[in-house]
Design a protein around this motif. Structure first.
Motif, short mmCIF file in Angstrom:
data_model
loop_
_atom_site.label_atom_id
_atom_site.label_comp_id
_atom_site.label_asym_id
_atom_site.label_seq_id
_atom_site.Cartn_x
_atom_site.Cartn_y
_atom_site.Cartn_z
N GLU A 20 -3.66 8.70 -2.03
CA GLU A 20 -2.68 8.88 -3.16
C GLU A 20 -2.01 8.00 -4.00
OE1 GLU A 20 0.16 12.15 -2.71
OE2 GLU A 20 0.54 11.93 -4.75
N THR A 21 -1.89 6.79 -3.27
CA THR A 21 -0.94 5.80 -3.49
C THR A 21 -2.08 4.94 -4.50
OG1 THR A 21 0.11 5.71 -1.82
CG2 THR A 21 0.04 3.82 -2.81
N VAL A 22 -3.21 5.01 -4.08
CA VAL A 22 -4.20 3.91 -4.67
C VAL A 22 -4.64 4.38 -5.90
CG1 VAL A 22 -6.98 3.49 -4.75
CG2 VAL A 22 -5.87 2.98 -2.68
N ARG A 23 -4.59 6.22 -5.86
CA ARG A 23 -5.15 7.25 -6.89
C ARG A 23 -3.55 7.16 -8.36
NH1 ARG A 23 -6.12 11.81 -4.81
NH2 ARG A 23 -3.84 12.66 -4.28
N VAL A 24 -2.62 6.89 -7.81
CA VAL A 24 -1.47 6.52 -8.50
C VAL A 24 -1.24 5.61 -9.37
CG1 VAL A 24 0.95 6.59 -8.69
CG2 VAL A 24 -0.07 8.65 -7.66
N LEU A 25 -1.86 4.47 -8.33
CA LEU A 25 -1.62 2.82 -9.12
C LEU A 25 -2.62 3.03 -9.65
CD1 LEU A 25 -0.64 0.75 -5.97
CD2 LEU A 25 0.46 1.97 -7.63
N ARG A 26 -3.87 3.70 -10.15
CA ARG A 26 -4.74 3.43 -10.49
C ARG A 26 -4.65 4.39 -12.45
NH1 ARG A 26 -10.01 1.51 -9.42
NH2 ARG A 26 -10.45 0.94 -7.44
N ILE A 27 -3.80 5.06 -11.92
CA ILE A 27 -3.64 5.95 -13.30
C ILE A 27 -2.47 5.06 -13.91
CG2 ILE A 27 -1.83 8.11 -13.69
CD1 ILE A 27 -3.82 9.60 -11.57
N ASP A 29 -1.83 1.71 -13.91
CA ASP A 29 -2.82 1.50 -15.29
C ASP A 29 -3.47 1.67 -16.39
OD1 ASP A 29 -3.92 -1.14 -15.68
OD2 ASP A 29 -5.83 -0.84 -14.65
N GLU A 30 -4.02 2.38 -16.28
CA GLU A 30 -4.45 3.14 -17.11
C GLU A 30 -3.16 4.08 -18.21
OE1 GLU A 30 -7.41 3.08 -18.24
OE2 GLU A 30 -8.35 2.98 -16.33
N ILE A 31 -2.25 4.25 -17.71
CA ILE A 31 -0.97 4.24 -18.45
C ILE A 31 -0.50 3.37 -19.15
CG2 ILE A 31 1.32 4.62 -18.71
CD1 ILE A 31 1.01 6.98 -16.29
N VAL A 32 0.27 1.73 -18.34
CA VAL A 32 0.59 0.85 -19.08
C VAL A 32 -0.77 0.08 -20.36
CG1 VAL A 32 0.89 -1.46 -18.68
CG2 VAL A 32 1.53 0.22 -17.46
N SER A 33 -2.05 0.34 -19.64
CA SER A 33 -3.01 -0.16 -21.10
C SER A 33 -3.35 0.71 -22.32
CB SER A 33 -4.42 0.01 -20.02
OG SER A 33 -4.81 -0.58 -19.63
N GLU A 34 -2.99 2.41 -22.36
CA GLU A 34 -2.45 3.09 -23.25
C GLU A 34 -1.87 2.70 -23.86
OE1 GLU A 34 -5.14 4.55 -25.04
OE2 GLU A 34 -6.29 4.53 -22.98
N ILE A 35 -0.51 2.19 -23.38
CA ILE A 35 0.68 2.43 -24.31
C ILE A 35 0.41 0.70 -24.99
CG2 ILE A 35 3.50 1.50 -23.88
CD1 ILE A 35 3.79 3.56 -22.43
N ARG A 36 -0.43 -0.50 -24.44
CA ARG A 36 -0.41 -1.30 -24.45
C ARG A 36 -1.70 -1.07 -25.68
NH1 ARG A 36 -0.65 -4.27 -19.45
NH2 ARG A 36 1.28 -5.27 -19.93
N ALA A 37 -2.47 -0.17 -25.96
CA ALA A 37 -3.20 -0.18 -27.03
C ALA A 37 -2.43 0.74 -28.22
CB ALA A 37 -4.09 0.83 -26.05
N VAL B 45 -8.22 -3.94 -11.35
CA VAL B 45 -6.76 -2.96 -12.09
C VAL B 45 -5.05 -4.09 -11.64
CG1 VAL B 45 -5.26 -1.68 -10.88
CG2 VAL B 45 -8.00 -1.65 -10.31
N GLU B 46 -5.34 -3.35 -13.07
CA GLU B 46 -3.64 -4.57 -13.08
C GLU B 46 -2.01 -3.29 -12.85
OE1 GLU B 46 -1.97 -5.46 -17.05
OE2 GLU B 46 -0.93 -6.63 -16.11
N ILE B 47 -1.26 -5.02 -11.93
CA ILE B 47 -0.62 -3.62 -11.10
C ILE B 47 1.12 -4.06 -11.38
CG2 ILE B 47 -1.69 -3.16 -8.79
CD1 ILE B 47 0.18 -5.78 -7.75
N LEU B 48 1.48 -3.47 -11.26
CA LEU B 48 3.05 -4.20 -11.55
C LEU B 48 4.11 -4.94 -10.40
CD1 LEU B 48 4.87 -0.69 -12.59
CD2 LEU B 48 3.85 -2.34 -14.02
N ALA B 49 4.41 -6.30 -10.98
CA ALA B 49 4.90 -7.54 -10.25
C ALA B 49 5.56 -7.03 -9.16
CB ALA B 49 4.79 -8.60 -10.62
N PRO B 50 6.05 -7.65 -7.93
CA PRO B 50 7.37 -7.20 -7.75
C PRO B 50 8.49 -8.60 -8.32
CG PRO B 50 5.86 -8.75 -6.52
CD PRO B 50 5.38 -7.92 -6.96
N ILE B 51 9.83 -8.29 -8.66
CA ILE B 51 10.45 -9.90 -9.08
C ILE B 51 11.51 -9.92 -8.16
CG2 ILE B 51 12.02 -9.51 -11.34
CD1 ILE B 51 12.02 -6.24 -11.70
N ILE B 52 11.85 -9.47 -6.68
CA ILE B 52 13.29 -9.91 -5.98
C ILE B 52 12.95 -9.11 -5.06
CG2 ILE B 52 14.51 -9.68 -7.42
CD1 ILE B 52 16.05 -7.13 -5.81
#
Lengths: 326, 326
Positions: A20-27, A29-37, B45-52
């Motif tokens: 589940e963690t892997v899945r959420v982190l992949r989603i 990435d897509e969320i942030v990419s799509e907001i950027r786009a 895959v792009e991930i969110l980096a830690p800050i602290i």
């Protein structure tokens, strides 16, 4: 309060192995990419967000800022980059950043399931825009990202058992006053002039199945950087977007008070130490354009899209109040 | 040293109005976008980096880490996310992040024109990769981004009077030992076993017109997280990429020492306080995959591509040692 259930956060390297963690982190990435786009398509330039500075956003609802020793001076870790966004639009009229934020939230926020002490926002600002302009932008952005994620992550959402709906535009809009009336009907009394507490906000969220806006907060409830209405200085041209289904706050933003004298007056009334705002007030004196903007929390958006119970499942390295996790 | 020439940094809101600043920030956006596009194309895959966090990278060449009070515990602001990258590849085999970094550099670094106290890296890690694999990736990445920027920002580079060249692959490779010999011929003596000082690195950079690698640093010069060569424990499977024309360091990385016992031994030898590395050592004990990775400084890459004299012109909100700028 017992933190036993947070022991897993301290051994995050074990949870990271879960499907589940892997899945959420992949989603995510897509969320942030799509907001950027989406934002690039709207003509925004992405900038590098500040990490520390002499002063940062004081409007953080009871959380504490983090102070550091910077060559003998007291600097802060950014609680939000709002003051810097007002600087940036001098140079570029439409900007955004994936901004790092640290806020030492009160210990009881571990119960809200939606507060992290370290989080990121897609933080944007538009010169010469009104608060209504950026609300309209926010609606289109949320519809864009949900549409795209439904399409690109169909299998992942199914595995999450998440029936994600693309919101219908325009979103419902309540003034703060109307929101308090709805709450009153739900048996929750919020004193006019104060922030809507987390529990009340969640209750409001639970009786909706589409995202909705709350606008026009009272001046006493919010920070000096929001513009007052011309015809009523007691309410602000600001807004929160609330997710449905109990997920709570999504976006917070508004039109900016950018006039030096007005900001100083507002700071005096709210009891800010004006001497701490050196560069910011010097900048306003030199002049910045009027603007509007908002921040949308990346982890909260991920939680909403993936339908997660806890915000700490929506980030690789979760930090919640009082827990010493990596 | 006089900081008079840094007065402008304190009034950054004035410099932001300049045409050159706007141009550089637009190019920077394209640079970061193109690196992202390249890495996504490679399956990252792009991930969110830690800050602290409770502990951060100690291998920061004489700079000081920033400590904060985190609910009564001592946390650090990330000096680099290296330790977290090793955690992340448990979950996803190819990851990157735009990571925020704060390092209180010595005051004399304001003279190097390439040190900021707050900067960002594109930080990547690949499970089961060798250091040679990620060097090859780094070469292709730099060629990709220079090719794309030359095409997309032709007018901007012309206005910058920057004749940017796409590097020829494969890049030249020197071992640390060979680099010291070249320096000796330039009349610069570096004692074997120490880091190459900034001045020497710049001199080395000035006698090249293509980027080049320096590999195999001595174990004594670098941090515990680099893997030693199987046949020679005194040198590491690590590398720096150096820009030509005096621009200095670009990339730093290598293959990771991921074995618990070996890391503890290396920490003992280098005098690290092992008790400070709680979660990191627990994680290694639980086991992480072998990996290799690197970080590339976004501001330094921007400085190189735009041909800027000073690193502080390559970032919206520049912070250099000892200067109290926004």
């Amino acid at each position: 309060m017992s933190y036993d259930k947070f022991e897993a956060l301290k051994r995050r390297y074990l949870a990271l192995r879960s499907v589940e963690t892997v899945r959420v982190l992949r989603i995510q990435d897509e969320i942030v990419s799509e907001i950027r786009a989406f934002l690039k398509g709207e003509g925004f330039v992405e900038i590098l967000a500040p990490i520390i500075g002499p002063v940062t956003d004081p409007g953080i609802r009871g959380a504490k800022q983090v102070s550091i020793d910077y060559y003998g001076a007291r600097f802060k870790v950014m609680s939000s980059m709002i003051l810097y966004k007002q600087m940036m639009i001098i140079s570029l009229p439409k900007i955004f950043a994936l901004s790092p934020n640290v806020r030492l939230e009160p210990l009881e926020t571990v119960k809200t399931r939606r507060h992290l002490t370290e989080f990121r926002q897609i933080d944007l600002e538009v010169a010469y825009a009104t608060y209504k302009d950026v609300m309209e932008l926010g609606e289109r952005m949320l519809c864009h990202v949900t549409t795209k994620i439904k399409r690109k992550c169909r299998r992942e959402l199914k595995e999450q058992k998440r029936d994600l709906k693309v919101p219908r535009r325009p979103f419902k809009k309540y003034t703060y006053k109307e929101a308090l009336e709805i709450l009153e009907n739900l048996g929750i009394h919020v004193k006019y002039g104060l922030e809507i507490p987390w529990g009340a906000e969640e209750a409001l969220s639970k009786v909706h199945n589409e995202p909705f806006w709350v606008t026009d907060f009272p001046t006493t409830a919010r920070c000096f950087y929001y513009m007052e209405h011309e015809d009523n200085s007691e309410i602000l041209k600001d807004f929160d977007l609330i997710y449905p289904e109990g997920f709570g706050e999504s976006i917070s933003g508004g039109e900016r008070e950018h006039r030096y004298a007005e900001v100083v007056e507002r700071m005096r009334i709210s009891g800010e130490d004006i001497s701490e705002y050196g560069w910011y007030l010097d900048m306003l004196k030199a002049g910045v354009p009027p603007s509007a903007g908002f921040g949308i929390g990346v982890e909260r958006l991920t939680r909403f899209i993936c339908g997660l119970e806890n915000i700490w499942d929506a980030v690789p390295f979760p930090k919640v109040a009082g827990v010493y996790s990596p």
